[in-house]
Design a protein around this motif. Structure first.
Motif, PDB file in Angstrom:
ATOM      1  N   GLY A  88       0.797  -1.219   0.000  1.00  0.00           N
ATOM      2  CA  GLY A  88       0.000   0.000   0.000  1.00  0.00           C
ATOM      3  C   GLY A  88       0.825   1.263   0.000  1.00  0.00           C
ATOM      4  N   LEU A  89       2.001   1.242   0.610  1.00  0.00           N
ATOM      5  CA  LEU A  89       2.856   2.424   0.606  1.00  0.00           C
ATOM      6  C   LEU A  89       3.268   2.796  -0.814  1.00  0.00           C
ATOM      7  N   ALA A  90       3.617   1.788  -1.607  1.00  0.00           N
ATOM      8  CA  ALA A  90       3.999   2.047  -3.000  1.00  0.00           C
ATOM      9  C   ALA A  90       2.805   2.528  -3.810  1.00  0.00           C
ATOM     10  N   VAL A  91       1.643   1.937  -3.578  1.00  0.00           N
ATOM     11  CA  VAL A  91       0.429   2.358  -4.283  1.00  0.00           C
ATOM     12  C   VAL A  91       0.107   3.808  -3.951  1.00  0.00           C
ATOM     13  N   SER A  92       0.249   4.166  -2.681  1.00  0.00           N
ATOM     14  CA  SER A  92      -0.021   5.548  -2.268  1.00  0.00           C
ATOM     15  C   SER A  92       0.919   6.518  -2.971  1.00  0.00           C
ATOM     16  N   ALA A  93       2.193   6.156  -3.054  1.00  0.00           N
ATOM     17  CA  ALA A  93       3.167   7.037  -3.687  1.00  0.00           C
ATOM     18  C   ALA A  93       2.827   7.258  -5.161  1.00  0.00           C
ATOM     19  N   VAL A  94       2.468   6.187  -5.858  1.00  0.00           N
ATOM     20  CA  VAL A  94       2.120   6.304  -7.278  1.00  0.00           C
ATOM     21  C   VAL A  94       0.844   7.121  -7.446  1.00  0.00           C
ATOM     22  N   ALA A  95      -0.153   6.856  -6.625  1.00  0.00           N
ATOM     23  CA  ALA A  95      -1.423   7.570  -6.736  1.00  0.00           C
ATOM     24  C   ALA A  95      -1.257   9.052  -6.439  1.00  0.00           C
ATOM     25  N   LEU A  96      -0.482   9.382  -5.417  1.00  0.00           N
ATOM     26  CA  LEU A  96      -0.286  10.786  -5.062  1.00  0.00           C
ATOM     27  C   LEU A  96       0.512  11.524  -6.135  1.00  0.00           C
ATOM     28  N   ALA A  97       1.490  10.840  -6.745  1.00  0.00           N
ATOM     29  CA  ALA A  97       2.260  11.462  -7.819  1.00  0.00           C
ATOM     30  C   ALA A  97       1.365  11.747  -9.026  1.00  0.00           C
ATOM     31  N   ALA A  98       0.508  10.768  -9.370  1.00  0.00           N
ATOM     32  CA  ALA A  98      -0.416  10.970 -10.490  1.00  0.00           C
ATOM     33  C   ALA A  98      -1.398  12.089 -10.194  1.00  0.00           C
TER      34      ALA A  98
END
Length: 216
Positions: A88-98
């Motif tokens: 989830g940490l990686a998913v959050s980082a990708v989602a926030l960047a997008a």
């Protein structure tokens, strides 16, 4: 001499008897539960990168509620949150960047720093809504597997969304409406909108469910 049958006051149940309908107290209780769920997600997402695990845990709780009629206990939810953290940490980082890139694009179009005007702004808004609808359906699919399996859920939803354009469009509408209302309402009410929006996505997907990812 024949025996006299004993008298009874019992009234047999009528075959057409229907269960009692939910009253306003049940509706109020459900609304309160969803509001509390939204605040729980907001609290768990305070470190920012824990946003995806928080959403996954809340989605799993909503799935349990729809299947069993009861919310999971706190221990189950905390366990799910812990298991959802690594991916989830990686998913959050990708989602926030997008989200940051799309927000910057919208801001540039709105202020006129990028050419295109109204048509480009409208097209970008539609793209954002479509991506939000896709992300919402992925969150629902993750909830169906206990808050795990982001990659598999993302691939599965990407495959099924073109086959269900109506559901995809409706999910996009739910997410877009939640964003618009989130801008208009007081900040303290934003978590409540989050809980209601996630519940609406679950209700929408229940009619044509996304296949649960295989985590075996």
């Amino acid at each position: 001499m024949s025996a006299v049958p004993a008298h009874t006051d019992a009234v047999p149940a009528h075959p057409d008897t229907v269960p009692a309908r939910a009253d306003w107290r049940d509706t109020l209780r459900e609304a309160t539960d969803l509001a509390l769920l939204g605040f729980a997600v907001a609290l768990a997402a305070l470190p920012v990168l824990t946003l995806a695990p928080a959403v996954a845990t809340a989605s799993a709780a909503l799935h349990d509620r729809s299947v069993t009629g009861a919310w999971p206990d706190a221990r189950t939810s905390l366990t799910r949150f812990g298991r959802a953290l690594p991916a989830g940490l990686a998913v959050s980082a990708v989602a926030l960047a997008a989200a940051a890139l799309l927000a910057a694009d919208l801001l540039a179009l709105t202020t006129g720093r990028v050419p295109g005007g109204g048509p480009a702004l409208a097209l970008t808004a539609v793209v954002v809504a479509v991506l939000l609808g896709y992300a919402g359906l992925v969150a629902v699919a993750v909830g169906r597997t206990g808050g795990r399996g982001w990659r598999t859920a993302a691939l599965e939803v990407a495959r099924t969304c073109p086959q269900r354009p109506g559901t995809w469009a409706a999910a996009s509408g739910v997410c877009a409406l939640a964003v618009v209302l989130g801008v208009l309402v007081t900040p303290v009410a934003v978590p409540i909108l989050g809980g209601y929006a996630l519940a609406a996505l679950h209700a929408l997907d229940a009619r044509h469910p996304v296949l649960a990812p295989d985590l075996s």
